[in-house]
Enzyme design. Structure first.
Site, PDB file in Angstrom:
ATOM      1  CB  CYS A 290      -0.919  -0.011   1.214  1.00  0.00           C
ATOM      2  SG  CYS A 290      -0.043  -0.315   2.744  1.00  0.00           S
TER       3      CYS A 290
HETATM    4  P1  NAD Z   1      -9.904  -6.025  -0.876  1.00  0.00           P
HETATM    5  O1  NAD Z   1     -10.581  -4.791  -0.443  1.00  0.00           O
HETATM    6  O2  NAD Z   1     -10.326  -6.632  -2.146  1.00  0.00           O
HETATM    7  O3  NAD Z   1     -10.054  -7.158   0.229  1.00  0.00           O
HETATM    8  C1  NAD Z   1      -9.653  -6.973   1.584  1.00  0.00           C
HETATM    9  C2  NAD Z   1     -10.437  -7.954   2.469  1.00  0.00           C
HETATM   10  O4  NAD Z   1     -11.822  -7.607   2.429  1.00  0.00           O
HETATM   11  C3  NAD Z   1     -10.356  -9.400   2.013  1.00  0.00           C
HETATM   12  O5  NAD Z   1     -10.327 -10.235   3.144  1.00  0.00           O
HETATM   13  C4  NAD Z   1     -11.656  -9.578   1.267  1.00  0.00           C
HETATM   14  O6  NAD Z   1     -12.062 -10.934   1.182  1.00  0.00           O
HETATM   15  C5  NAD Z   1     -12.592  -8.770   2.139  1.00  0.00           C
HETATM   16  N1  NAD Z   1     -13.832  -8.337   1.505  1.00  0.00           N
HETATM   17  C6  NAD Z   1     -14.092  -8.166   0.188  1.00  0.00           C
HETATM   18  N2  NAD Z   1     -15.370  -7.750   0.018  1.00  0.00           N
HETATM   19  C7  NAD Z   1     -15.921  -7.647   1.259  1.00  0.00           C
HETATM   20  C8  NAD Z   1     -17.191  -7.253   1.748  1.00  0.00           C
HETATM   21  N3  NAD Z   1     -18.162  -6.873   0.931  1.00  0.00           N
HETATM   22  N4  NAD Z   1     -17.403  -7.252   3.082  1.00  0.00           N
HETATM   23  C9  NAD Z   1     -16.419  -7.597   3.929  1.00  0.00           C
HETATM   24  N5  NAD Z   1     -15.198  -8.003   3.517  1.00  0.00           N
HETATM   25  C10 NAD Z   1     -14.942  -8.017   2.197  1.00  0.00           C
HETATM   26  O7  NAD Z   1      -8.327  -5.678  -0.893  1.00  0.00           O
HETATM   27  P2  NAD Z   1      -7.123  -6.626  -1.327  1.00  0.00           P
HETATM   28  O8  NAD Z   1      -7.147  -6.782  -2.806  1.00  0.00           O
HETATM   29  O9  NAD Z   1      -7.103  -7.858  -0.488  1.00  0.00           O
HETATM   30  O10 NAD Z   1      -5.857  -5.754  -0.886  1.00  0.00           O
HETATM   31  C11 NAD Z   1      -5.310  -4.756  -1.693  1.00  0.00           C
HETATM   32  C12 NAD Z   1      -5.723  -3.368  -1.236  1.00  0.00           C
HETATM   33  O11 NAD Z   1      -5.418  -3.219   0.135  1.00  0.00           O
HETATM   34  C13 NAD Z   1      -4.988  -2.238  -1.938  1.00  0.00           C
HETATM   35  O12 NAD Z   1      -5.886  -1.203  -2.245  1.00  0.00           O
HETATM   36  C14 NAD Z   1      -3.983  -1.769  -0.905  1.00  0.00           C
HETATM   37  O13 NAD Z   1      -3.556  -0.436  -1.067  1.00  0.00           O
HETATM   38  C15 NAD Z   1      -4.742  -1.982   0.355  1.00  0.00           C
HETATM   39  N6  NAD Z   1      -3.852  -2.079   1.503  1.00  0.00           N
HETATM   40  C16 NAD Z   1      -3.787  -1.033   2.381  1.00  0.00           C
HETATM   41  C17 NAD Z   1      -2.920  -1.077   3.472  1.00  0.00           C
HETATM   42  C18 NAD Z   1      -2.822   0.066   4.452  1.00  0.00           C
HETATM   43  O14 NAD Z   1      -2.300  -0.138   5.532  1.00  0.00           O
HETATM   44  N7  NAD Z   1      -3.314   1.244   4.124  1.00  0.00           N
HETATM   45  C19 NAD Z   1      -2.102  -2.199   3.656  1.00  0.00           C
HETATM   46  C20 NAD Z   1      -2.196  -3.246   2.750  1.00  0.00           C
HETATM   47  C21 NAD Z   1      -3.075  -3.181   1.682  1.00  0.00           C
END
Ligand code: NAD
Length: 488
Positions: A290
Site C-alpha cells: 500500500c
Molecule cells: P480487498 O478490499 O479486495 O479485500 C480486503 C479484504 O476484504 C479481504 O479479506 C476480502 O475478502 C474482504 N472483503 C471483500 N469484500 C468484502 C465485503 N463486501 N465485506 C467484507 N469483507 C470483504 O483488498 P485486497 O485486494 O485484499 O488488498 C489490496 C488493497 O489493500 C490495496 O488497495 C492496498 O492499497 C490496500 N492495503 C492497504 C494497506 C494500508 O495499511 N493502508 C495495507 C495493505 C493493503
C-alpha cells in the site's frame, strides 16, 4: 532451494469456539501458487454467512471471561505466540511465499516482524492507559479507565497476510477483546497457521475465531449487531462499504486503504542513496505494498540523471519464483492482479506515457515485468492506484510544483522526499498530505512501535494502528468520579 511442493489438503480450517471445523456450505476453495501457474498449495472448506454468525456467537460468549483476565495472562499468551512464530519462521515464510508469491527473503522479514508485533503488544498490555485528573471536590479522584471495545471483526488483505492480521489481532486481544477474523481468500493457509500458533500459545476457546470464505461472507460479520467494531485493511470501495454498514448501526470502524505514494527528488539529493531506494520501494514485493512508490517527481535538472539511474535499477531486477535463490521480485498474487497491471499499462501508453525501462520476467500467468514510465499527472495511472510493479516519473519545474503534484491525488498514505535542504525537509514534514512522511527514505517501511496510517481516502478517522496508539481503537474510555463514602 527447490520449488516442488506437495499440496496440503487442509480440513478443519475454521476456528470457532476452540474447535477446528470443516463445515463447507460455500463449497471448497483452493490456495494457489502464483509462481507456478496456480499449482495448488492446498484446498480448504469455504464458510458462509451462517458459519460467520456462529463465529460471532463464539466471540460473544467468550468475551465476558476474557475481558476479566489479568493483563499478565493476556501478555503471556502474546509472548508465547511470538516465541512460537520465531521457532517457525522458515515454515511460515515458505507457506507465505507459496500462497502470496513474495520472495522468501521478504516473507522471512514479514514473519519476523509479526513475532515482534506480538512481543511489543504483550509489553504494551503492561503499560497503564489510565489517567488521573484534578477534581474541584475535596477528596474526589477523577480517573479514566479503559474497557475493551467488545467483539471485534478483523478483515485483512492478502499482501501482508500474517503481519497485518498481527497488527490488529495482537492489540485487540491484549486489550481484552474477542475476535472474528476473515482473512483474504488468496492467502487462507497462512491465516490458519497463525491461528494455530495462538491456540497453541494458550489463547482460551472463542477469543480468536477464524472463518475462511469469500469477500461476501465478510458482510455477515460487518452487519452483525453483536460485533462492536471492525478493523479493515484493503481497497477503498470495500472499506467505504464496510464503514457505511458499521457506522449506520453505530459500531466503530478502522480503515487502512489504498495509496498513491509520491517520492520527490530534488537536485541536491544524493542519487546513490535515492535511486536504489526508490527502485526498491516501487517494485519490491512486486509493487503490492500500500506504501509502494507510484509516482517519482523529479525536480528541475535532476530529471535526466535520475531517470538513467532508475532505468538501470529496473533493468537489473531479477523476477521469478520467490523461493529460488537470486530472485528479487516474485509474481503478482493472481492472474486477475496481472490482468489489472497489463490493462493499466496499456491505458497509460494509450494516454501518452512512455515506457522507459522494464526488466526480464519469466512466462507464467502471474508474472509481470516491472515497468518504469515517464508521464504527467493527468494520466489515469498517476491518480488511480494500480496494485502492481509500475511506477511513473513526473517532471516538476520547481519546489512549489513538486509539492502540489505530490498532494494532487485523493490518497494520502505515504510520501517521501530526497534532499539535503532543511527548509524543504521542514516543509515536507508539515505540508505533504500523508500519514507517513519519509525524508531521504523509502515510502515503504514502518516501525511497529510508531503509529501507522494515512490521510484523505487512505484511512478512516479511527485512531492509528500500531505503536502506543493501537490500544485506542480497541478500548472505550470511561471517566470515573470517585469520592470517599463518608462526609468529614
Ligand atoms: P480487498 O478490499 O479486495 O479485500 C480486503 C479484504 O476484504 C479481504 O479479506 C476480502 O475478502 C474482504 N472483503 C471483500 N469484500 C468484502 C465485503 N463486501 N465485506 C467484507 N469483507 C470483504 O483488498 P485486497 O485486494 O485484499 O488488498 C489490496 C488493497 O489493500 C490495496 O488497495 C492496498 O492499497 C490496500 N492495503 C492497504 C494497506 C494500508 O495499511 N493502508 C495495507 C495493505 C493493503
Amino acid at each position: 532451494m527447490t520449488t516442488s511442493h506437495t499440496p496440503l489438503v487442509t480440513e478443519g480450517t475454521h476456528l470457532i469456539a476452540g474447535e477446528w471445523l470443516s463445515t463447507s456450505p460455500g463449497g471448497s476453495g483452493t490456495s494457489e501458487n502464483p509462481a507456478r501457474d496456480g499449482e495448488p498449495v492446498g484446498s480448504f472448506p469455504l464458510a458462509d454467512g451462517s458459519v460467520a454468525a456462529d463465529a460471532v456467537g463464539a466471540a460473544t460468549d467468550a468475551l465476558e471471561n476474557w475481558r476479566k483476565t489479568s493483563f499478565w495472562q493476556r501478555a503471556k499468551v502474546l509472548e508465547t505466540a511470538a516465541a512460537l512464530i520465531d521457532q517457525r519462521v522458515e515454515e511460515l515464510a515458505v507457506l507465505l511465499t507459496l500462497e502470496e508469491g513474495k520472495t522468501i527473503a521478504e516473507a522471512r522479514g514479514e514473519v519476523a516482524i509479526t513475532a515482534e508485533t506480538f512481543r511489543y503488544q504483550a509489553g504494551m498490555a503492561k503499560v497503564s492507559t489510565e489517567r488521573i485528573y484534578p477534581s474541584g471536590t475535596p477528596g474526589e479522584t477523577i480517573r479514566t479507565v479503559r474497557a475493551p471495545l467488545g467483539v471485534v471483526g478483523v478483515i485483512t488483505p492478502w499482501n501482508f497476510p500474517i503481519l497485518i492480521p498481527g497488527w490488529k489481532i495482537a492489540p485487540a486481544i491484549a486489550a481484552g477483546n474477542t475476535v472474528v477474523w476473515k482473512p483474504a481468500s488468496n492467502t487462507p493457509l497462512i491465516a490458519v497457521a497463525l491461528a494455530q500458533v495462538l491456540t497453541e500459545a494458550g489463547l482460551p476457546d472463542g477469543v480468536l475465531n477464524l472463518v475462511l470464505g469469500p469477500g461476501s461472507m465478510g458482510n455477515a460479520i460487518v452487519n452483525d449487531e453483536r460485533v462492536h467494531g471492525v478493523t479493515f485493511t484493503g481497497s477503498v470501495p470495500v472499506g467505504f462499504g464496510i464503514r457505511d454498514a458499521v457506522t449506520a448501526r453505530n459500531g466503530r470502524v478502522q480503515l487502512e486503504l489504498g495509496g498513491h505514494n509520491p517520492s520527490i527528488v530534488f537536485d541536491d539529493a544524493d542519487l546513490d542513496l535515492a535511486a536504489p531506494m526508490i527502485v526498491g520501494a516501487a517494485f519490491g514485493s512486486t509493487g503490492q505494498k500500500c506504501t509502494a512508490t507510484r509516482r517519482i517527481i523529479a525536480v528541475g535538472s535532476v530529471y535526466d540523471e535520475l531517470v538513467e539511474r532508475l532505468a538501470t535499477g529496473v533493468q537489473g531486477l531479477a523476477v521469478g519464483d520467490g523461493l529460488q535463490d537470486g530472485v528479487g521480485i516474485g509474481p503478482l498474487v493472481s492472474p486477475g492482479a496481472r490482468a489489472e497491471s497489463v490493462d493499466a499499462l496499456a491505458t497509460a501508453v494509450a494516454e501518452g506515457a512512455e515506457v522507459i525501462a522494464t526488466s526480464d520476467a519469466p512466462d507464467g500467468e502471474c508474472f509481470f515485468a516491472p515497468t518504469l514510465l515517464a508521464g504527467n499527472d493527468r494520466l489515469s495511472i498517476t491518480t488511480e492506484e494500480v496494485f502492481g510493479p509500475i511506477s511513473t516519473v513526473l517532471r516538476a519545474a520547481d519546489e512549489d510544483e513538486a509539492f502540489a503534484m505530490a498532494n494532487s491525488t485523493e490518497f494520502g498514505l505515504s510520501a517521501s522526499i530526497y534532499t539535503n535542504d532543511m527548509w524543504r525537509i521542514d516543509r515536507a514534514v508539515h505540508e505533504l498530505e500523508a500519514g507517513l512522511v519519509k525524508i531521504n527514505a523509502a515510502t515503504t517501511g514502518s516501525e511497529i512501535h510508531a503509529p501507522f496510517g494515512g490521510e484523505k481516502q487512505s484511512s478512516g478517522h479511527a485512531p492509528r494502528e500500531q505503536g502506543d496508539t493501537a490500544v485506542d481503537f480497541f478500548t472505550r474510555t470511561r471517566t470515573a468520579y470517585i469520592r470517599p463514602g463518608t462526609i468529614r
